[in-house]
Design a protein around this motif. Structure first.
Motif, PDB file in Angstrom:
ATOM      1  N   LYS A 136       0.728  -1.302   0.053  1.00 37.86           N
ATOM      2  CA  LYS A 136      -0.015   0.104   0.040  1.00 37.86           C
ATOM      3  C   LYS A 136       0.960   1.141  -0.027  1.00 37.86           C
ATOM      4  O   LYS A 136       1.881   1.349   0.278  1.00 37.86           O
ATOM      5  N   VAL A 137       0.116   2.416  -0.250  1.00 38.44           N
ATOM      6  CA  VAL A 137       0.995   3.525  -0.330  1.00 38.44           C
ATOM      7  C   VAL A 137       0.399   4.394   0.792  1.00 38.44           C
ATOM      8  O   VAL A 137      -1.095   4.654   0.780  1.00 38.44           O
ATOM      9  N   PHE A 138       1.070   4.974   1.819  1.00 36.18           N
ATOM     10  CA  PHE A 138       0.463   5.728   2.864  1.00 36.18           C
ATOM     11  C   PHE A 138       0.896   7.208   2.590  1.00 36.18           C
ATOM     12  O   PHE A 138       2.109   7.393   2.010  1.00 36.18           O
ATOM     13  N   MET A 139      -0.089   8.087   2.910  1.00 31.73           N
ATOM     14  CA  MET A 139       0.418   9.411   2.487  1.00 31.73           C
ATOM     15  C   MET A 139      -0.167  10.259   3.523  1.00 31.73           C
ATOM     16  O   MET A 139      -1.261  10.053   4.149  1.00 31.73           O
ATOM     17  N   ILE A 140       0.699  11.213   3.880  1.00 32.87           N
ATOM     18  CA  ILE A 140       0.169  12.359   4.752  1.00 32.87           C
ATOM     19  C   ILE A 140       1.018  13.676   4.611  1.00 32.87           C
ATOM     20  O   ILE A 140       2.111  13.478   4.193  1.00 32.87           O
ATOM     21  N   GLY A 141       0.231  14.658   5.053  1.00 37.19           N
ATOM     22  CA  GLY A 141       0.793  16.072   5.005  1.00 37.19           C
ATOM     23  C   GLY A 141      -0.016  16.863   5.775  1.00 37.19           C
ATOM     24  O   GLY A 141      -1.085  16.624   6.128  1.00 37.19           O
ATOM     25  N   LEU A 142       0.462  17.999   6.690  1.00 36.33           N
ATOM     26  CA  LEU A 142      -0.252  18.787   7.409  1.00 36.33           C
ATOM     27  C   LEU A 142      -0.516  20.051   7.167  1.00 36.33           C
ATOM     28  O   LEU A 142       0.520  20.330   6.234  1.00 36.33           O
ATOM     29  N   GLY A 143      -1.439  20.831   7.582  1.00 36.86           N
ATOM     30  CA  GLY A 143      -1.524  22.023   6.911  1.00 36.86           C
ATOM     31  C   GLY A 143      -1.871  22.228   5.367  1.00 36.86           C
ATOM     32  O   GLY A 143      -2.500  21.428   4.963  1.00 36.86           O
ATOM     33  N   ALA A 149      -0.935  16.144  -0.783  1.00 39.17           N
ATOM     34  CA  ALA A 149      -1.034  14.762  -0.459  1.00 39.17           C
ATOM     35  C   ALA A 149      -2.290  14.230  -0.716  1.00 39.17           C
ATOM     36  O   ALA A 149      -2.421  13.303  -1.548  1.00 39.17           O
ATOM     37  N   ARG A 150      -3.445  14.942  -0.573  1.00 39.73           N
ATOM     38  CA  ARG A 150      -4.773  14.059  -1.008  1.00 39.73           C
ATOM     39  C   ARG A 150      -4.862  14.093  -2.474  1.00 39.73           C
ATOM     40  O   ARG A 150      -5.415  13.266  -3.006  1.00 39.73           O
ATOM     41  N   SER A 151      -4.677  15.549  -2.989  1.00 33.60           N
ATOM     42  CA  SER A 151      -4.766  15.462  -4.645  1.00 33.60           C
ATOM     43  C   SER A 151      -3.879  13.967  -5.297  1.00 33.60           C
ATOM     44  O   SER A 151      -4.368  13.480  -6.138  1.00 33.60           O
ATOM     45  N   HIS A 165      -4.717   8.042   2.860  1.00 34.32           N
ATOM     46  CA  HIS A 165      -4.394   9.230   3.066  1.00 34.32           C
ATOM     47  C   HIS A 165      -4.858   9.660   4.408  1.00 34.32           C
ATOM     48  O   HIS A 165      -6.190   9.371   4.637  1.00 34.32           O
ATOM     49  N   ASN A 166      -4.233  10.402   5.104  1.00 34.23           N
ATOM     50  CA  ASN A 166      -4.834  10.734   6.402  1.00 34.23           C
ATOM     51  C   ASN A 166      -4.485  12.069   6.655  1.00 34.23           C
ATOM     52  O   ASN A 166      -3.293  12.588   6.136  1.00 34.23           O
ATOM     53  N   PHE A 167      -5.347  12.859   7.235  1.00 32.72           N
ATOM     54  CA  PHE A 167      -5.128  14.371   7.488  1.00 32.72           C
ATOM     55  C   PHE A 167      -4.348  14.530   8.566  1.00 32.72           C
ATOM     56  O   PHE A 167      -3.944  15.737   8.962  1.00 32.72           O
ATOM     57  N   ASP A 168      -4.304  13.566   9.736  1.00 31.84           N
ATOM     58  CA  ASP A 168      -3.546  13.954  10.770  1.00 31.84           C
ATOM     59  C   ASP A 168      -2.701  12.917  11.251  1.00 31.84           C
ATOM     60  O   ASP A 168      -2.752  11.756  10.917  1.00 31.84           O
ATOM     61  N   ALA A 169      -1.623  13.327  12.088  1.00 29.95           N
ATOM     62  CA  ALA A 169      -0.735  12.171  12.782  1.00 29.95           C
ATOM     63  C   ALA A 169      -1.417  11.185  13.359  1.00 29.95           C
ATOM     64  O   ALA A 169      -0.591  10.188  13.204  1.00 29.95           O
ATOM     65  N   ALA A 170      -2.155  11.331  14.064  1.00 28.60           N
ATOM     66  CA  ALA A 170      -2.586  10.413  15.061  1.00 28.60           C
ATOM     67  C   ALA A 170      -3.426   9.282  13.974  1.00 28.60           C
ATOM     68  O   ALA A 170      -2.932   8.073  14.301  1.00 28.60           O
TER      69      ALA A 170
END
Lengths: 285, 285
Positions: A136-143, A149-151, A165-170
DNA sequence: AATTCGTCTGAATTAGATATTCCAAGACGA
DNA sequence: TCGTCTTGGAATATCTAATTCAGACGAATT
């Protein structure tokens, strides 16, 4: 041979009327565009038929033929500095700072293109493709980064690569906790010094996943952890332009990876196309 | 603007006959030199008057004008290839289509820049600024569009403009239900034919809000509703490139509006800067 | 010096290309 | 279903280009 050169070379053996035509054309070549043979004749106080005969004598099919040839010659000639159409147009528009924006964007994108070698892009694309097949590919970016990242995550999904894809670190921590070899984690972080992201990155590597970072072109802790580091370069003094440039360059970089991913390998290419087709089918009716 | 680019950008909103003309010219631009309007019409099995009308619709004085312009463009292009061997080689070197991507992106962005006049950008920026002072900006986009809506919403927020962004039509309906004069609704919809969005747009206008749409450069129901319509132009046969270009061009357009917003008015400019400073202060320590 | 021939030019004509007008057929909304 | 609007083609008008023809001029010849 350029029509203007031809006219000049023959000028000396011409009759009086012909010479007047020749001189007029040589001096006002750019006006020719808007002159009919009749108008040209009027401007010189001669007959229209003389104009036509003049052109034929020179070997042109007729007056329009000469006219088009001259137009092309001029176009070629003043082409000198019209190197990149985009740049040119941008500069012409240059009012109120918006014009300069396009130039700054181009610069940022080009810099970014240069500091990431094609090999790097290829390596990233390969990593994604492999992950698509075996993991799988995991993707994260903040702010602000989360948007890109989402795009990018959406694009990968469209290609049939399982992407989280996740919006936050947790949440990311939770997602990544069970990751392993064959997985890829893509971390977006402009300054590359977010502790939570570094920690996730370190953990992920311990689980033998491949870590790819996307950061500004500085030395930063996140980048240091990476298997592959993508770099973004963008500078501007104006605080509101800075993010625009950063985001443009980032987008540009991701576009490059994406296309590399789509076209880099023949077999992959075919497979991806059929994937897209299936997506279309689902959406169409 | 290059006549060929212009033709390309308008192609999508042409009728069948017009499109045939457009395609023929795009594919056989170099043949045009030897074609009269009548011959071109015969070659396509249409009437001569259609050809002339086609040229006029595009803004040329008439058929010869178009013909002449195309000739110049070709002449320029030929020369460009000859002189900029270096650029050419550089592009060839980063192979497999990635090189061409940058060019395609530039083209899409340029086209988009050209079809939205500076006045339009200014009008949009003004609308945002006004909404920032007296009301709110609502923003919605579905699917891929939501990302850019969101990104733009974030930027506006940073400037101190109250912005409401929703990911789906239901929530947007709720948000918009109480909107009124002084508010602005920005709707992103690539094809401009999403019924729910049209409905929201219509409702919003009834409430006397200003409706701004961002769609592809085609005639579409959503665009028809708009007070101001922003247009995006991007074309590619490859299904995976198409969205990349669309998104680039869209982003480019939004960047333009954003900068116009930041710099278009001196007073606004100062105020926005102090806003940014406060944001910085909140984040820094 | 007169004549002839060739060349050059423009007026008039013809041929050709372009632009406009008008009408019929189809699409779209009400 | 009935206007209304749009689109494309036929016919026409206008403009442009090319050819023809006749007169003017000059050089060469008788």
């Amino acid at each position: 041979m350029s029509p203007l050169v031809k006219i000049r070379s023959e000028r000396d053996q011409m009759s009086a009327v012909e010479r007047r035509i020749a001189d007029f054309i040589l001096e006002n070549a750019q006006l020719l565009r808007d002159y009919s043979s009749q108008q040209l004749a009027n401007a010189l106080g001669i007959s229209q038929s003389s104009v036509v005969k003049f052109t034929q004598k020179l070997g042109f099919k007729g007056y329009p033929d000469l006219k088009y040839s001259v137009g092309e010659a001029i176009a070629r000639a003043d082409n000198g500095d019209a190197t990149h159409v985009a740049t040119k147009a941008a500069e012409a528009h240059d009012e109120s700072g918006v014009g300069s924006l396009w130039r700054r964007k181009s610069e940022a994108e080009e810099e970014t293109r240069l500091i990431n070698t094609p090999d790097t892009l290829q390596a990233v694309a390969d990593a994604m493709a492999t992950a698509g097949a075996k993991g799988k590919v995991f993707m994260i970016g903040l702010g602000d980064d989360d948007i890109y990242a989402r795009s990018f995550a959406l694009r990968l999904s469209l290609l049939g690569i399982p992407t989280v894809h996740n919006f936050d670190a947790a949440r990311m921590a939770a997602s990544v906790s069970a990751a392993g070899a064959g997985d890829v984690l893509l971390v977006f972080s402009e300054h590359g010094n977010h502790p939570a992201l570094c920690k996730i990155g370190r953990f992920f590597r311990e689980r033998r996943g491949r870590l790819i970072t996307v950061t500004r072109h500085t030395s930063n802790p996140l980048r240091a952890l990476a298997d592959i580091a993508l770099l973004v370069s963008a500078h501007d003094d104006r605080p509101y332009i800075q993010p625009v440039l950063y985001q443009s360059a980032l987008q540009h970089l991701l576009d490059g990876v994406f296309v590399q991913l789509c076209e880099g390998d023949e077999q992959r290419h075919v497979q991806l196309l059929s994937n897209l087709e299936r997506v279309q089918q689902m959406l169409d009716p």
